[in-house]
Structures are given as structure tokens and as C-alpha cells.
Write a protein that holds these residues in place. Sequence first.
Motif, mmCIF file in Angstrom:
data_model
loop_
_atom_site.group_PDB
_atom_site.id
_atom_site.type_symbol
_atom_site.label_atom_id
_atom_site.label_comp_id
_atom_site.label_asym_id
_atom_site.label_seq_id
_atom_site.Cartn_x
_atom_site.Cartn_y
_atom_site.Cartn_z
ATOM 1 N N MET A 114 -52.095 41.695 38.204
ATOM 2 C CA MET A 114 -51.500 40.440 38.650
ATOM 3 C C MET A 114 -51.727 39.321 37.628
ATOM 4 N N LEU A 115 -52.923 39.264 37.074
ATOM 5 C CA LEU A 115 -53.258 38.216 36.119
ATOM 6 C C LEU A 115 -52.475 38.376 34.817
ATOM 7 N N MET A 116 -52.193 39.604 34.465
ATOM 8 C CA MET A 116 -51.393 39.854 33.263
ATOM 9 C C MET A 116 -49.930 39.500 33.502
ATOM 10 N N GLU A 117 -49.486 39.637 34.730
ATOM 11 C CA GLU A 117 -48.077 39.431 35.057
ATOM 12 C C GLU A 117 -47.721 37.968 35.272
ATOM 13 N N VAL A 118 -48.658 37.193 35.835
ATOM 14 C CA VAL A 118 -48.364 35.796 36.202
ATOM 15 C C VAL A 118 -49.379 34.856 35.538
ATOM 16 N N PRO A 119 -49.034 34.240 34.423
ATOM 17 C CA PRO A 119 -49.960 33.336 33.711
ATOM 18 C C PRO A 119 -50.441 32.168 34.566
ATOM 19 N N LEU A 120 -49.586 31.653 35.451
ATOM 20 C CA LEU A 120 -49.996 30.524 36.290
ATOM 21 C C LEU A 120 -51.129 30.923 37.226
ATOM 22 N N LEU A 121 -51.126 32.152 37.697
ATOM 23 C CA LEU A 121 -52.213 32.654 38.534
ATOM 24 C C LEU A 121 -53.495 32.738 37.712
ATOM 25 N N THR A 122 -53.388 33.202 36.482
ATOM 26 C CA THR A 122 -54.554 33.281 35.591
ATOM 27 C C THR A 122 -55.142 31.893 35.344
ATOM 28 N N TYR A 123 -54.271 30.933 35.087
ATOM 29 C CA TYR A 123 -54.724 29.559 34.852
ATOM 30 C C TYR A 123 -55.389 28.987 36.099
ATOM 31 N N ASP A 124 -54.784 29.220 37.266
ATOM 32 C CA ASP A 124 -55.338 28.720 38.520
ATOM 33 C C ASP A 124 -56.720 29.306 38.774
ATOM 34 N N LEU A 125 -56.884 30.581 38.486
ATOM 35 C CA LEU A 125 -58.183 31.228 38.677
ATOM 36 C C LEU A 125 -59.208 30.669 37.695
#
Length: 231
Positions: A114-125
Motif C-alpha cells: 500500500m505504501l509503495m502504491e500511494v505516496p500520500l499514504l506514505t507521507y501521512d504515515l
Amino acid sequence: MDCFNCHNNHCIIKRNLNEKLRSFVERKSTIRCKKGQTFIIEGSPVHGLYFVQEGKVKVAKTGFNGKEQIVRFTGHGETIGHRGFGAGLTYQINAVALEDAVLCNFSNDILKEMLMEVPLLTYDLMIFYAEELNRSETKVKKFAQMTVREKVIDVLLYINRKFGRTNDALNLQLSRREISDFAGTTEEQVIRTLSALRKEGLIETPGKHIVIKNVELLSKEISEHNYFIYS
């Protein structure tokens, strides 16, 4: 619970949800816990992150001589087990349901995809981890600078902000031991402090409930620190 229909809009997964993540969230596990049930055991292998869909949870660590140190309390939409994700092979905390709870579990592999697929999720985390670090550093100040009375008051105000009140009674029932384990003091000191606050008319303690009579006056007692330990 389908993530797309979840009402916890401040959950990290929910607020970053899009069609790219549909196939991932459909692979999550949903776990139902009874009050008092432990679902993360300190030292056990890491198997992903948990997100609270319903209920309240106590997160704690084992300190010296086996004494429990409560790290935080979590509620709807909040994340548990994040310090184990990507950082080691075992969890460094225990997690116990304080009431019947529903939890969403995403495995390590699903989360990494999921983190590889959605950069905004990675940033939020990443922002979430930064905020958690800030809270941990601020908590250190508490142990060094606050008196026992201030620590207990700070815990009461934290519970009030986080879980609210019903008829002035805090919506989270804690034992005196749990308050002391969270405040970083002893059960005896908590009992004496609550007794003093009750005599001063600032709180009432009917049964297992704690009723705050004057939030403003309690807040003034720790205002000189210019911060609240918890959020």
C-alpha cells in the motif's frame, strides 16, 4: 467492516482511501475483542498494524520489576503497533481492549504494498510517526518537571479531551492503579491526590467514575507548563 463505509474519517487508511487501495483493504483482517482481552503481547512477532474501528484500547509496556507502564489509550480510528512495523521482529508493547472492540489488522506485506502504491499514504504515515515522536519527547518532560498532583490532573484532562464526558463523568473508567501506571507515579499517591481534589470540590468519585466539576480550574493548575502532555 468495509473501509469504504467506515465512519472513522481520521483513520490514516480511511482518509487516504481511493480505488488504488480497494484490492488491498479487501485483504485486511477484522478482529473482535472482548473487554479485557489482550490482542498484542509484548515480545510476540510483529504481524502488522491495528486500527481501532470501535472501542477503547490500553497500550502498555513492562517496566522494572514487571511493573506496567501505560503508554497511551486509543479510540476510534487510531493506530496500534506502529513501533513494531518495519523496526524489528517483535512488538515492544501490550495492547488490551478496555471494552468490547473491533479492530482492523493489515499485515506487514499488505502495508508495504500500500505504501509503495500511494505516496500520500506514505507521507501521512511519516507525519504520524513524527507526531508520535514529539509526544514521546514531551512525556519525558512530564516525568522531570511535573509534581504528582500535576501529573494526575494532566491525566484527567487528557481523558476528558480524548474521550469526553457524560453528565460530567469521564467516558473512560480507569482503576487507581491504571491512573498511576499512566501518570508515572504510585497508586497510593493517586488515591491521595484524588482525595484532595475531591475535598476541594474539583472532582467527584461516585463508584468507579470520576466526575470533573471544574475543567477550567484544573487546567490552570498545569498552565505554567505551557503544554499538555498528551493529545
